[in-house]
Design an enzyme around this catalytic site. Structure first.
Site, PDB file in Angstrom:
ATOM      1  N   GLY A  89      23.545  43.155   5.210  1.00 58.61           N
ATOM      2  CA  GLY A  89      21.657  43.530   5.856  1.00 58.61           C
ATOM      3  C   GLY A  89      21.186  42.319   6.659  1.00 58.61           C
ATOM      4  O   GLY A  89      20.944  41.607   6.775  1.00 58.61           O
TER       5      GLY A  89
ATOM      6  N   ASP B  87      18.046  41.750   7.030  1.00 62.73           N
ATOM      7  CA  ASP B  87      17.040  40.951   6.184  1.00 62.73           C
ATOM      8  C   ASP B  87      18.588  39.749   6.618  1.00 62.73           C
ATOM      9  O   ASP B  87      17.942  38.467   7.485  1.00 62.73           O
ATOM     10  CB  ASP B  87      16.809  40.204   5.274  1.00 62.73           C
ATOM     11  CG  ASP B  87      17.276  41.020   4.390  1.00 62.73           C
ATOM     12  OD1 ASP B  87      18.494  41.501   4.561  1.00 62.73           O
ATOM     13  OD2 ASP B  87      17.216  40.988   3.498  1.00 62.73           O
ATOM     14  N   ARG B  88      19.189  39.405   6.235  1.00 64.09           N
ATOM     15  CA  ARG B  88      20.388  38.285   5.996  1.00 64.09           C
ATOM     16  C   ARG B  88      21.026  38.281   7.910  1.00 64.09           C
ATOM     17  O   ARG B  88      21.011  36.951   8.323  1.00 64.09           O
ATOM     18  CB  ARG B  88      21.794  39.156   5.624  1.00 64.09           C
ATOM     19  CG  ARG B  88      21.110  38.788   4.454  1.00 64.09           C
ATOM     20  CD  ARG B  88      23.097  39.509   2.828  1.00 64.09           C
ATOM     21  NE  ARG B  88      24.057  38.425   2.723  1.00 64.09           N
ATOM     22  CZ  ARG B  88      25.166  39.220   2.374  1.00 64.09           C
ATOM     23  NH1 ARG B  88      25.839  40.112   2.093  1.00 64.09           N
ATOM     24  NH2 ARG B  88      26.250  38.239   2.738  1.00 64.09           N
TER      25      ARG B  88
END
Length: 242
Positions: free
Chosen positions: A98, A100-101
């Site tokens: 992801g 965001d990660r």
């Protein structure tokens, strides 16, 4: 300001100006263009470049991208790559990691060795070594999502309310204690494993809208509200380098 950072999460939309290699003052809204009234949309910034990271569904992402394209000369969509700014992702297929990660790890690079815990719709946990190597992580339901899932299956169980206690004597407190406690236990277990695996002390960074209720239970944690946007700023700075 001509360059702005935009983070479209699963539950919130945040943006900030790019100040050097960090995010400036952050503004946040409920989710995406459909959740923003005309006045809020009119107040969105404009400029030269919009850097956008999104883990939201296409139905929410696409209207916001279209909105930004009307306000910026360029709209650059961030994708996870195997390596960026000294961070190397452990996934064999980085596109499945992801964004965001990915950006949270970029934002945490200067704190490594570090465990990064993001608390939003999901609870994400990732470990980053001092050399910038990602050592993997975990994904679980966040406490909020646990509560909502329980309520959906058993409507008599409230989706919110209650306080954390070690052994609750009413249902609301028992739900909060169980769901918050499960998240904290997973973070603590992951931190212990990271320290054994790396053989050195590992810092704990926590971010996300669901993080504040967990902080009293994680006394050694540092809260970084803008960690993903700071990582996006790092990505933007790296992208601008020759």
């Amino acid at each position: 300001m001509s360059e702005w950072l935009f983070d479209l999460g699963n539950s919130r939309f945040k943006y900030a100006p790019l100040h050097g290699n960090r995010a400036g003052q952050v503004q946040a809204w409920a989710h995406g263009a459909e959740a923003m009234d005309a006045a809020a949309l009119a107040a969105l910034p404009s400029g030269r470049i919009a850097y956008v990271a999104s883990v939201a569904a296409p139905a929410l992402t696409q209207p916001m991208i279209a909105c930004l394209q009307e306000r910026f000369t360029q709209v650059r969509i961030v994708r996870t790559t195997a390596e960026c700014a000294g961070v190397r992702i452990a996934y064999a297929d980085p596109s499945r990691f992801g964004v965001d990660r990915f950006l949270a790890l970029l934002g945490a690079r200067g704190d490594a060795p570090v465990l990064v815990a993001g608390v939003g719709t999901a609870l994400t946990i990732d470990v980053l070594g001092a050399d910038g190597l990602h050592h993997g992580g975990r994904i679980a339901a966040s406490p909020t999502t646990m509560r909502e899932a329980l309520h959906a299956r058993a409507v008599q169980l409230p989706a919110s309310g209650g306080d954390y206690v070690e052994l609750a004597i009413d249902t609301d407190d028992a739900l909060t204690s169980g769901c918050d406690g499960a998240a904290v236990a997973l973070i603590e277990r992951s931190l212990q494993h990271a320290q054994r695996s790396l053989g050195v002390p590992v810092r704990l960074l926590v971010h996300g809208g669901g993080a504040p209720p967990l902080l009293p239970l994680l006394p050694d944690a540092s809260f970084r509200a803008a960690l993903v946007l700071d990582g996006l700023a790092t990505w933007a700075t790296a992208a601008a380098s020759p």
